[in-house]
Scaffold this active site. Structure first.
Site, PDB file in Angstrom:
ATOM      1  N   ASN A  70       0.826  -1.208   0.000  1.00 46.05           N
ATOM      2  CA  ASN A  70       0.000   0.000   0.000  1.00 46.05           C
ATOM      3  C   ASN A  70       0.862   1.261   0.000  1.00 46.05           C
ATOM      4  O   ASN A  70       1.969   1.273   0.529  1.00 46.05           O
ATOM      5  CB  ASN A  70      -0.922  -0.004   1.221  1.00 46.05           C
ATOM      6  CG  ASN A  70      -1.808  -1.233   1.241  1.00 46.05           C
ATOM      7  OD1 ASN A  70      -1.985  -1.873   0.204  1.00 46.05           O
ATOM      8  ND2 ASN A  70      -2.348  -1.570   2.394  1.00 46.05           N
ATOM      9  N   HIS A 128       5.642  -0.933  -2.889  1.00 42.55           N
ATOM     10  CA  HIS A 128       5.221  -0.216  -4.094  1.00 42.55           C
ATOM     11  C   HIS A 128       5.376   1.288  -3.924  1.00 42.55           C
ATOM     12  O   HIS A 128       4.677   2.070  -4.566  1.00 42.55           O
ATOM     13  CB  HIS A 128       3.782  -0.583  -4.461  1.00 42.55           C
ATOM     14  CG  HIS A 128       3.651  -2.003  -4.950  1.00 42.55           C
ATOM     15  ND1 HIS A 128       2.479  -2.714  -4.948  1.00 42.55           N
ATOM     16  CD2 HIS A 128       4.583  -2.845  -5.474  1.00 42.55           C
ATOM     17  CE1 HIS A 128       2.682  -3.928  -5.440  1.00 42.55           C
ATOM     18  NE2 HIS A 128       3.959  -4.042  -5.752  1.00 42.55           N
ATOM     19  N   CYS A 184      14.314  17.828 -12.434  1.00 44.81           N
ATOM     20  CA  CYS A 184      15.505  18.078 -11.601  1.00 44.81           C
ATOM     21  C   CYS A 184      15.671  17.026 -10.509  1.00 44.81           C
ATOM     22  O   CYS A 184      16.679  17.007  -9.815  1.00 44.81           O
ATOM     23  CB  CYS A 184      15.465  19.482 -10.995  1.00 44.81           C
ATOM     24  SG  CYS A 184      14.268  19.656  -9.662  1.00 44.81           S
ATOM     25  N   CYS A 231       7.060  21.324 -10.060  1.00 47.15           N
ATOM     26  CA  CYS A 231       8.168  21.744  -9.209  1.00 47.15           C
ATOM     27  C   CYS A 231       8.495  23.227  -9.502  1.00 47.15           C
ATOM     28  O   CYS A 231       8.077  23.754 -10.538  1.00 47.15           O
ATOM     29  CB  CYS A 231       9.339  20.845  -9.580  1.00 47.15           C
ATOM     30  SG  CYS A 231      10.939  21.268  -8.967  1.00 47.15           S
ATOM     31  N   CYS A 239      11.102  24.345 -10.592  1.00 45.39           N
ATOM     32  CA  CYS A 239      11.896  24.416 -11.821  1.00 45.39           C
ATOM     33  C   CYS A 239      11.002  24.310 -13.063  1.00 45.39           C
ATOM     34  O   CYS A 239      11.483  24.446 -14.189  1.00 45.39           O
ATOM     35  CB  CYS A 239      12.955  23.310 -11.845  1.00 45.39           C
ATOM     36  SG  CYS A 239      12.345  21.708 -12.378  1.00 45.39           S
ATOM     37  N   SER A 244      -4.655  -9.857  -2.588  1.00 38.88           N
ATOM     38  CA  SER A 244      -5.133 -10.889  -3.499  1.00 38.88           C
ATOM     39  C   SER A 244      -3.988 -11.809  -3.920  1.00 38.88           C
ATOM     40  O   SER A 244      -4.219 -12.844  -4.522  1.00 38.88           O
ATOM     41  CB  SER A 244      -5.765 -10.249  -4.738  1.00 38.88           C
ATOM     42  OG  SER A 244      -4.825  -9.414  -5.384  1.00 38.88           O
TER      43      SER A 244
HETATM   44  N1  APR Z   1     -10.029  -7.111   5.118  1.00 35.54           N
HETATM   45  C1  APR Z   1      -9.092  -7.920   4.580  1.00 35.54           C
HETATM   46  N2  APR Z   1      -9.021  -8.194   3.274  1.00 35.54           N
HETATM   47  C2  APR Z   1      -9.918  -7.621   2.466  1.00 35.54           C
HETATM   48  C3  APR Z   1     -10.932  -6.770   2.944  1.00 35.54           C
HETATM   49  C4  APR Z   1     -10.969  -6.509   4.350  1.00 35.54           C
HETATM   50  N3  APR Z   1     -11.887  -5.724   4.916  1.00 35.54           N
HETATM   51  N4  APR Z   1     -11.666  -6.356   1.889  1.00 35.54           N
HETATM   52  C5  APR Z   1     -11.137  -6.942   0.799  1.00 35.54           C
HETATM   53  N5  APR Z   1     -10.083  -7.712   1.134  1.00 35.54           N
HETATM   54  C6  APR Z   1      -9.204  -8.509   0.294  1.00 35.54           C
HETATM   55  C7  APR Z   1      -9.780  -9.013  -1.002  1.00 35.54           C
HETATM   56  O1  APR Z   1     -10.436 -10.255  -0.819  1.00 35.54           O
HETATM   57  C8  APR Z   1      -8.531  -9.168  -1.871  1.00 35.54           C
HETATM   58  O2  APR Z   1      -7.946 -10.429  -1.704  1.00 35.54           O
HETATM   59  O3  APR Z   1      -8.121  -7.684  -0.061  1.00 35.54           O
HETATM   60  C9  APR Z   1      -7.586  -8.112  -1.305  1.00 35.54           C
HETATM   61  C10 APR Z   1      -7.392  -6.890  -2.178  1.00 35.54           C
HETATM   62  O4  APR Z   1      -6.755  -7.271  -3.352  1.00 35.54           O
HETATM   63  P1  APR Z   1      -6.190  -6.212  -4.403  1.00 35.54           P
HETATM   64  O5  APR Z   1      -7.219  -5.170  -4.638  1.00 35.54           O
HETATM   65  O6  APR Z   1      -5.705  -6.980  -5.557  1.00 35.54           O
HETATM   66  O7  APR Z   1      -5.008  -5.501  -3.604  1.00 35.54           O
HETATM   67  P2  APR Z   1      -3.460  -5.906  -3.502  1.00 35.54           P
HETATM   68  O8  APR Z   1      -3.317  -7.358  -3.305  1.00 35.54           O
HETATM   69  O9  APR Z   1      -2.858  -5.003  -2.520  1.00 35.54           O
HETATM   70  O10 APR Z   1      -2.953  -5.511  -4.951  1.00 35.54           O
HETATM   71  C11 APR Z   1      -1.605  -5.616  -5.242  1.00 35.54           C
HETATM   72  O11 APR Z   1      -1.938  -4.453  -7.285  1.00 35.54           O
HETATM   73  O12 APR Z   1      -2.675  -2.802  -8.754  1.00 35.54           O
HETATM   74  C12 APR Z   1      -1.839  -3.162  -7.782  1.00 35.54           C
HETATM   75  O13 APR Z   1      -0.137  -1.777  -7.132  1.00 35.54           O
HETATM   76  C13 APR Z   1      -1.393  -2.221  -6.736  1.00 35.54           C
HETATM   77  O14 APR Z   1      -0.248  -2.741  -4.683  1.00 35.54           O
HETATM   78  C14 APR Z   1      -1.329  -3.100  -5.514  1.00 35.54           C
HETATM   79  C15 APR Z   1      -1.166  -4.488  -6.110  1.00 35.54           C
HETATM   80 ZN    ZN Z   2      12.302  20.291 -10.594  1.00 38.29          ZN
END
Ligand code: APR
Ligand code: ZN
Length: 253
Positions: free
Chosen positions: A103, A120, A131, A149, A151, A190
């Protein structure tokens, strides 16, 4: 679920080195939508259009407007929930060593965790494309798009876009954390975006137990993870932390 809460708390207390890997799901109860699934950001936007580095470079204004400025509203007002606070408490107790998070919302640090790897990157800082100077996002005028910025160069957020690699230092530290832990808590991800999703695999291969907290099963479930605490992160972590406290108090008696 109650049984798994108890088991998870027991694992945490009896482990020597706990590491957490978190994803968007941990911040859902803080009002930040996830990327995938119902109500997810990728239902509304095509990630390759708004979160790929090539799109950003081709049209920074569009990407800033579409995605980042939309997220900003949520990010500036969001507060840590019981799941973030629970992980902070576990670090305070000396049980949890490191949080690897996908996150960019900064909520783990806000909750009090000291050792956070932002796999990430982060939205807290911006960097000038010309710059290279860095500025805190809260210090930058975001009323004009794209933000610039002094600049004249365009700012980019210090997050990792699709098409970019994970900064070496973060990847290194994460791999070390994954391979040296004896318990990995995988919360609200996920587990399909690489290389983040590979960290639990490294942990497992290195002999650690992997426990997931998620309302839904993931590709890790039943293969890499030993246990899935099926539920929302905030609710589950609140119970787990309370149970950890109870076990520790009992031991001290
Ligand atoms: N508590 C726990 N888990 C939850 C909840 C909750 N209240 N609500 C949803 N989820 C779960 C979903 O079931 C799913 O498995 O959180 C997960 C969210 O998945 P993604 O949206 O795919 O998020 P993430 O795994 O962080 O994605 C990875 O993908 O696009 C990118 O860069 C972005 O860092 C991110 C990466
Ligand atoms: Zn700059």
């Amino acid at each position: 679920m109650e049984d798994f809460i108890k088991k998870t708390a027991e694992y945490i207390v009896s482990s020597k080195h706990v590491v957490a890997l978190t994803g968007a799901g941990i911040s859902v109860e803080s009002g930040i939508p996830p990327f995938r699934g119902k109500g997810g950001l990728w239902e509304k936007f095509d990630p390759m259009e708004v979160a790929h580095i090539d799109s950003f470079m081709n049209n920074p204004e569009k990407v800033w407007r579409l995605l980042i400025s939309e997220m900003k509203e949520l990010l500036v007002s969001a507060k840590p929930n019981a799941a973030h606070l629970g992980l902070a408490r576990l670090e305070e107790l000396g049980l949890l060593k490191t949080v690897i998070t996908q996150n960019i919302d900064g909520l783990h640090q806000m909750a009090g965790n000291k050792d956070v790897i932002e796999f990430h990157g982060s939205f807290a800082w911006l960097r000038c494309l010309d710059c290279g100077s860095r500025e805190q996002t809260v210090e930058v005028d975001l009323s004009h798009m794209p933000p610039r910025c002094d600049c004249g160069g365009i700012y980019r957020p210090e997050c990792v876009f699709f098409g970019e690699t994970i900064p070496m230092q973060d990847l290194d530290r994460s791999q070390i954390a994954a391979s040296t832990c004896d318990l990995m808590l995988v919360v609200g991800t996920s587990a399909i975006v690489q290389p983040a999703a590979f960290m639990p695999v490294i942990a497992k291969q290195s002999g650690a137990t992997v426990i997931e907290i998620n309302p839904e099963p993931t590709p890790l479930t039943g293969t890499t993870s030993t246990l899935l605490v099926q539920g929302k992160a905030g609710k589950a972590m609140r119970k787990i932390t309370a149970e950890v406290g109870r076990i520790i108090a009992e031991k001290q008696r």
